[in-house]
Every structure is written in C-alpha cells, then in structure tokens.
Design a protein around this motif. Sequence first.
Motif, PDB file in Angstrom:
ATOM      1  N   VAL A 391       0.836  -1.200   0.000  1.00  0.00           N
ATOM      2  CA  VAL A 391       0.000   0.000   0.000  1.00  0.00           C
ATOM      3  C   VAL A 391       0.869   1.248   0.000  1.00  0.00           C
ATOM      4  CG1 VAL A 391      -1.875  -1.190   1.180  1.00  0.00           C
ATOM      5  CG2 VAL A 391      -0.210   0.073   2.524  1.00  0.00           C
ATOM      6  N   GLY A 392       0.260   2.361  -0.398  1.00  0.00           N
ATOM      7  CA  GLY A 392       0.943   3.642  -0.477  1.00  0.00           C
ATOM      8  C   GLY A 392       0.279   4.489  -1.552  1.00  0.00           C
ATOM      9  N   SER A 557      -3.019  -2.548  -3.854  1.00  0.00           N
ATOM     10  CA  SER A 557      -4.380  -2.013  -3.799  1.00  0.00           C
ATOM     11  C   SER A 557      -4.418  -0.741  -2.972  1.00  0.00           C
ATOM     12  CB  SER A 557      -5.335  -3.047  -3.195  1.00  0.00           C
ATOM     13  OG  SER A 557      -6.663  -2.544  -3.152  1.00  0.00           O
ATOM     14  N   HIS A 558      -5.329   0.176  -3.373  1.00  0.00           N
ATOM     15  CA  HIS A 558      -5.576   1.355  -2.550  1.00  0.00           C
ATOM     16  C   HIS A 558      -6.802   1.148  -1.668  1.00  0.00           C
ATOM     17  CE1 HIS A 558      -8.264   2.128  -6.036  1.00  0.00           C
ATOM     18  NE2 HIS A 558      -9.068   2.578  -5.100  1.00  0.00           N
ATOM     19  N   LEU A 560      -8.211  -0.337   1.312  1.00  0.00           N
ATOM     20  CA  LEU A 560      -7.681  -0.951   2.524  1.00  0.00           C
ATOM     21  C   LEU A 560      -8.609  -2.029   3.070  1.00  0.00           C
ATOM     22  CD1 LEU A 560      -6.198   2.222   4.231  1.00  0.00           C
ATOM     23  CD2 LEU A 560      -5.003   0.442   2.983  1.00  0.00           C
ATOM     24  N   GLY A 561      -9.891  -2.004   2.700  1.00  0.00           N
ATOM     25  CA  GLY A 561     -10.781  -3.091   3.074  1.00  0.00           C
ATOM     26  C   GLY A 561     -10.378  -4.389   2.396  1.00  0.00           C
ATOM     27  N   VAL A 562     -10.019  -4.305   1.119  1.00  0.00           N
ATOM     28  CA  VAL A 562      -9.544  -5.473   0.371  1.00  0.00           C
ATOM     29  C   VAL A 562      -8.228  -5.969   0.950  1.00  0.00           C
ATOM     30  CG1 VAL A 562      -8.661  -6.227  -1.872  1.00  0.00           C
ATOM     31  CG2 VAL A 562     -10.757  -4.871  -1.744  1.00  0.00           C
ATOM     32  N   VAL A 563      -7.307  -5.044   1.235  1.00  0.00           N
ATOM     33  CA  VAL A 563      -6.013  -5.410   1.804  1.00  0.00           C
ATOM     34  C   VAL A 563      -6.206  -6.078   3.162  1.00  0.00           C
ATOM     35  CG1 VAL A 563      -3.843  -4.483   2.706  1.00  0.00           C
ATOM     36  CG2 VAL A 563      -4.773  -3.608   0.560  1.00  0.00           C
ATOM     37  N   ARG A 564      -7.079  -5.533   3.960  1.00  0.00           N
ATOM     38  CA  ARG A 564      -7.336  -6.077   5.304  1.00  0.00           C
ATOM     39  C   ARG A 564      -7.844  -7.514   5.211  1.00  0.00           C
ATOM     40  NH1 ARG A 564      -8.588  -3.319  10.078  1.00  0.00           N
ATOM     41  NH2 ARG A 564      -8.697  -1.383   8.879  1.00  0.00           N
ATOM     42  N   TYR A 565      -8.740  -7.780   4.260  1.00  0.00           N
ATOM     43  CA  TYR A 565      -9.351  -9.103   4.165  1.00  0.00           C
ATOM     44  C   TYR A 565      -8.378 -10.151   3.632  1.00  0.00           C
ATOM     45  CZ  TYR A 565     -12.366 -12.937   2.728  1.00  0.00           C
ATOM     46  OH  TYR A 565     -12.914 -14.181   2.562  1.00  0.00           O
ATOM     47  N   LEU A 566      -7.593  -9.820   2.615  1.00  0.00           N
ATOM     48  CA  LEU A 566      -6.836 -10.824   1.880  1.00  0.00           C
ATOM     49  C   LEU A 566      -5.390 -10.983   2.347  1.00  0.00           C
ATOM     50  CD1 LEU A 566      -7.773 -12.652  -0.427  1.00  0.00           C
ATOM     51  CD2 LEU A 566      -6.722 -11.077  -2.035  1.00  0.00           C
ATOM     52  N   SER A 567      -4.833 -10.007   3.063  1.00  0.00           N
ATOM     53  CA  SER A 567      -3.392  -9.995   3.328  1.00  0.00           C
ATOM     54  C   SER A 567      -3.014 -10.707   4.622  1.00  0.00           C
ATOM     55  CB  SER A 567      -2.873  -8.552   3.385  1.00  0.00           C
ATOM     56  OG  SER A 567      -3.059  -7.912   2.149  1.00  0.00           O
ATOM     57  N   ASP A 568      -1.881 -11.413   4.561  1.00  0.00           N
ATOM     58  CA  ASP A 568      -1.257 -11.984   5.761  1.00  0.00           C
ATOM     59  C   ASP A 568      -0.211 -11.020   6.310  1.00  0.00           C
ATOM     60  OD1 ASP A 568      -2.427 -14.811   5.641  1.00  0.00           O
ATOM     61  OD2 ASP A 568      -1.539 -14.603   3.652  1.00  0.00           O
ATOM     62  N   ALA A 569       0.426 -10.276   5.416  1.00  0.00           N
ATOM     63  CA  ALA A 569       1.417  -9.275   5.801  1.00  0.00           C
ATOM     64  C   ALA A 569       1.175  -8.031   4.963  1.00  0.00           C
ATOM     65  CB  ALA A 569       2.835  -9.796   5.587  1.00  0.00           C
ATOM     66  N   ILE A 570       1.631  -6.889   5.474  1.00  0.00           N
ATOM     67  CA  ILE A 570       1.421  -5.609   4.779  1.00  0.00           C
ATOM     68  C   ILE A 570       2.725  -4.835   4.772  1.00  0.00           C
ATOM     69  CG2 ILE A 570       0.227  -3.375   4.871  1.00  0.00           C
ATOM     70  CD1 ILE A 570      -2.181  -4.789   6.034  1.00  0.00           C
TER      71      ILE A 570
END
Length: 678
Positions: A391-392, A557-558, A560-570
């Motif tokens: 992200v960024g 992805s921008h 953050l809901g998608v990132v929160r759901y699918l990611s193990d690390a950020i």
Amino acid sequence: MTDVTVSPPVLELRDVSVCYRIRGRAVPVLSRVSLSLGKGEVYGLVGESGSGKSTVALAVQRVLPSNGYVSGGQALVNGRDVATLDRAALRQMRARDVAMVFQDPGRALNPSLTIGRQLAEVFEILGSAGGEALRRAEAMLERVRISAPARVMERYPHQLSGGMQQRVVIAMALAKDPSLLILDEPTTGLDATIEAEILDLVDTLRREFGASILFISHNLGAIAGLCDRVGVLYAGRLVEEGPVRPLFRAPRHPYTVGLLRCLPRPGLRKSLAPLDTIPGFPPAPGSITAGCVFAPRCGLADETCRTVDPPQVELGEGRVSRCHHHDRIGSLPHEVVRPLPTAPQPAEHAAGTPVLELASLSKTYGAAPYAVHALRDVSLRLMPGQTLGLVGESGSGKSTLAHALLGLIAPDAGGRMALDGATLAPEVRRRSPEQIKTLQIVFQNPDSALNRSHTVRRLIGRAVTRLGGLAGALREAQVTRLLEAVRLTARQLAARPRQLSGGMKQRVAVARAFAGNPRLVVCDEPTSALDVSVQAAILNLLADLQAERQVAYLLISHDLGVVRYLSDAIAVLYLGRLLEVGPAANVLDGPHHPYTEALLSAAPSVTGERSGRIRLTGAIPSGINPPSGCLFHTRCPRRFGPICETEEPPFVADAAGHAIRCHLPREKLGRSMAAMPA
C-alpha cells in the motif's frame, strides 16, 4: 397574507424511462425512475454495472447515444423539461446549468494543451477575454486547493498526479458556477488519502457554490461520507431511496442488504470466512417483464414476487422501498457458500524457503541532477500460500516494484531478487521458462488485458500452450479445469470479452494467470473497477485458489478493506522507501507509522463517520529532490523536532517481525480505534 415562492428542485425526474434500439427492438434500460434534488443537496446513486446509473446522467443532459431515447416521463432541470428545449436553449443549459466530472480525468483532459489553456477556454466560452480568462483560471485552481496554481497552469496533464488531474477537472466543471454538478465515479482508482481529499473538496465547494450534486458511485463508503440521500438502482428500477445513514444502517430492500453484506468488514479475514456475495447475475435489459426485477436473486422471493410488480412503499422519514417483504428483511438468508479449504496458519508460513525474497532492491530513473529514486533499499520476504499487501499513495513505488519483479524494468545494481531461493534475473528475457510461468500477474482492467477479438477458449488455451507446454486433448482438458477453478462453465468458452460481465472477464484473467501453475501472482488492483458484489466474488475466488494451490500473492491495492481481508502481511511504501512492514494484524491494529495511521483513517466507511480522519498537509515531495532526514517529515502530523528533518529514522522490528521506520518510540505511536481497550 404573504405569498411564499417555492423554488423548484434543481433536478427532478418524473417516471423517466429510457430505451435503446438494438437490432430493431426497443430494449428498456430505465423504468419509471423518479427522484429530486434540492438546492445544495448531494444525492448518491448506487447499483451494479448495468443498473442504469450513467444512463440517468446522460438522460438529464440529453446526450444519450444515437440509439437511445427517453420513452416516458420527464427530466426537469431548474423546472424546465429538458426534452422540450430547442437547440439554443439546450446549449445554454449545458454551458451554464449542468456540469459533469467523469471517472477518468486523464481522458477528460486534452494531453496536447496546457492546464492553463484548457481551463481558460471555459472562461472564454463564458465571455471573458484572453488575459481575464487566464486570471480567472488561476483563481479557480486556487479555489480547488491546488498549491502554486501559476506553475500548474504551465504543465500538461501527464505531468500531474491523478488527484491533481481530478482537481483540475472539477475546477473546469465549477468554472461556470453550475446549479447541478454530476460526478460519475470521480474517485475510482484514486488512493485512499487522495479520495478523501477529493470528497472533502467537493463537500466544501458545494457549500461555497451552492450547487446540487448527483454523485454516481459503486463505493458505498464514499456515498455515506458525502451524500444527504441515496437511491439504489437495480436493473433500471429505483428499488430503495432515503437519507443515506438510516438507509445504510437499516436497509429495507434485499438488494441493498446484499450490497452492504458484500463489503469486507473490519475483523473479517480470509482465514475466518468467505465474503457474502449476491447469488446469480443482473438480468439482461428487458428480460424480466413480470414481478420484481430482483426476484431471481432474492432469498425472500415467492410466487407473488415473481408475478406482481412490487409497489413503492412509504416507510416514513423520506424513505421508500419497492419490496413485497420489506418488513421481513431481517430474515433474509445469507448466500450459502462452500467453506474455505484449510489454509496454513501464520505460524506455518514462517518456516521453509520464501517464494520471493527481495534484498536491498533499488531503482533510479534518469541521471543526476534529475535522477528519480523510485525505489530505495527495499527488502521483503513472501512465503508460499501467503499474501503480501503493498500500500501507499500514487508515486510511492508500488508499480515500479511490481515491474521490477516481473522483469519489465531492470533494478539498480547491488540488489537481489530470488524466486524459490534461485536468483531472479533482472530482465525477463534472461529468465528461464520455469521462472516465467511461475511468476504471473492479474491486471486492474481486464478490458485492456484481454484481446477482445479472441474467444475465452483461445485466451486461456494460448496461455496453457505457452506456459504449460500442452496441446490437443491435454490442452483442452487443462482449459476445462481452469475454467472450473474460476467458477465459469463451458458455455463461456465460445464467448469473447465484450460478451462477458466485468466479473466474468476478471475470472478469465485469473484463469489465464494460473495456466502455468504459478508460485507467485502479482495482483495489481484486481478489484478496483468492480462493483462490490463482483469484488466479493473475486476475493473469495483468490482466497480459494490460494488455499488450494498454496500460491503466493503480491497484492497492490488502494482499497484498505480489500487489503485487510486478503493480506497476511502488509508493506507500506512512501517515496520508494519502506516505512512499515509486518503481519497484517500488527500493522492494522498498531502501533503503526504516522503515514500508515493517516492511510487507515482516510479509508471511507459506510457509517459515514469522518471525525477520526488525519489530514496530511502538502503534496507528495518530488523524487528528484526528496526531503532530508525522514522522507515523510514534510507532511507528518506528528513531527516533533529537528531530528525528523536531519536524520533518517532506523527501521526497527519487534519480536513479531513488525518493523517501523520512525523516530518516535513505539509506545507513542498511534493505534487503531478497534485495537484500543474499551
């Protein structure tokens, strides 16, 4: 007795119906849509692709395609029926009363003209002379919060960021002081912070100008944060309408409930449960001639729903619903979804060889004194079956990192990329066939990624041949297996991309990426252009395939809901530098870097609450002349002393591997509200 003059609504639709002539047949796309906007009001219009949202905007301006026409009802702007205006009056209305901001500002601006020239043209059309037009153009750029407007006037569109381009387009729309401003997906593709700034700007400007706004979007959080009222369109029918917060808090139509359930909720991760989806697909225009248009996809539907068109029911407080069972919404069943395959727990990811390892990766474009440092000393690890969310904001280096990983650009000397422990050559032409098929990508826009002249069979089959080396019956068998894996059927094999919905096209793109049994897939904004219902289905698909095949994802992805759901690390990038990286729960819950904190606070919510928003001041610095010390100090709301400006902070990790690059001690860094004790 004193007469009171009541102003007509700025926009009023009275039972508007629209048809398109297709192969000699009139196909209805809007059916008896009624709504109104008062002065200074913001009205949101939501619904899946094909529901008729953009058709409403085109009908209001009388700019429907040549095969489209209003078949019934009236569209009135400031009390005047648009259909009755002659050519001169219609031109006057479009020039002064109605303005529209489109989804892609890059396509709305002329790439061969400077910003100043384009904006000045608007004022010249309105009657200002050359010099006066330029002065008014500069003043308008200042009003839309563009710093150094004189310099921006001299630039071309490609020299501006997406957020800046959108501000320019809004400035052009507001230059004529319209009474009605139509925004058609104005924040799609923008980063969370830029999206929040654009929404804040629109809210401020509508108060200054007193304009009414018709806001078309599939982003329910953006609708909740900006709009006073919302209308929900489905298959050309307005199925629910009312004040935005009460409606989103307690919807009274099954379709609205389905849309809200599709959103990734805080606390829900892919390892816990699949996302809710709306079963089936929207109907083809005109295909449902009796009963409720949503009945084929509704869990409450009965024989009455399939045969009797539901009336509009007044619910009080300005709310209406078209549903026979609006009082039974609480009993609407969730879609029955199959359980997720068993996925490894985070602890299992820690052992073994990383599928991807980046060590001190840097990328510089150009040469001194104009060198741009797009990536700076990036080191990351990604394990099999794991998703790393990247992200960024725009310009942070996300795409550069993806392009370097795919071998499309060569990174600077001194860094190292490894795939399954083997060094990855910097250029794709120097990589082995095994490495090429092991590393694939799913692009943001399937329309651009898929050859529109090829059938689905050829699109997937070609990838199977080139990446898997299969031919004949073996190839056909693999195509069938891939089609089943992405939940498509043999009926789609003969179809071309134009015959598929957006979600189906993205499924084909996913199937193609998996043709060579990849170990790592780069997902570059794979759901940003999709409706929330289709987004949920694609996210479930990606989670299922990952659990079944232990493939790793680099998710850009921008959302953050998608990132929160699918990611193990950020991993959080800023000006090419990693500011934070760690397990997803640690990064999201905190403590987190001030930049991460600002990104999280900018994410829109369907509650519409914006009180915790952290506003970043100033623009992202240039990569040619980056700030000294901490790269983020020029925008940081928590800058505390000269050390931030003179010394780069260390990148310190805790026992869980959560690393933060900041001078502030961890105990003074922010935490998400959800992580704080009650």
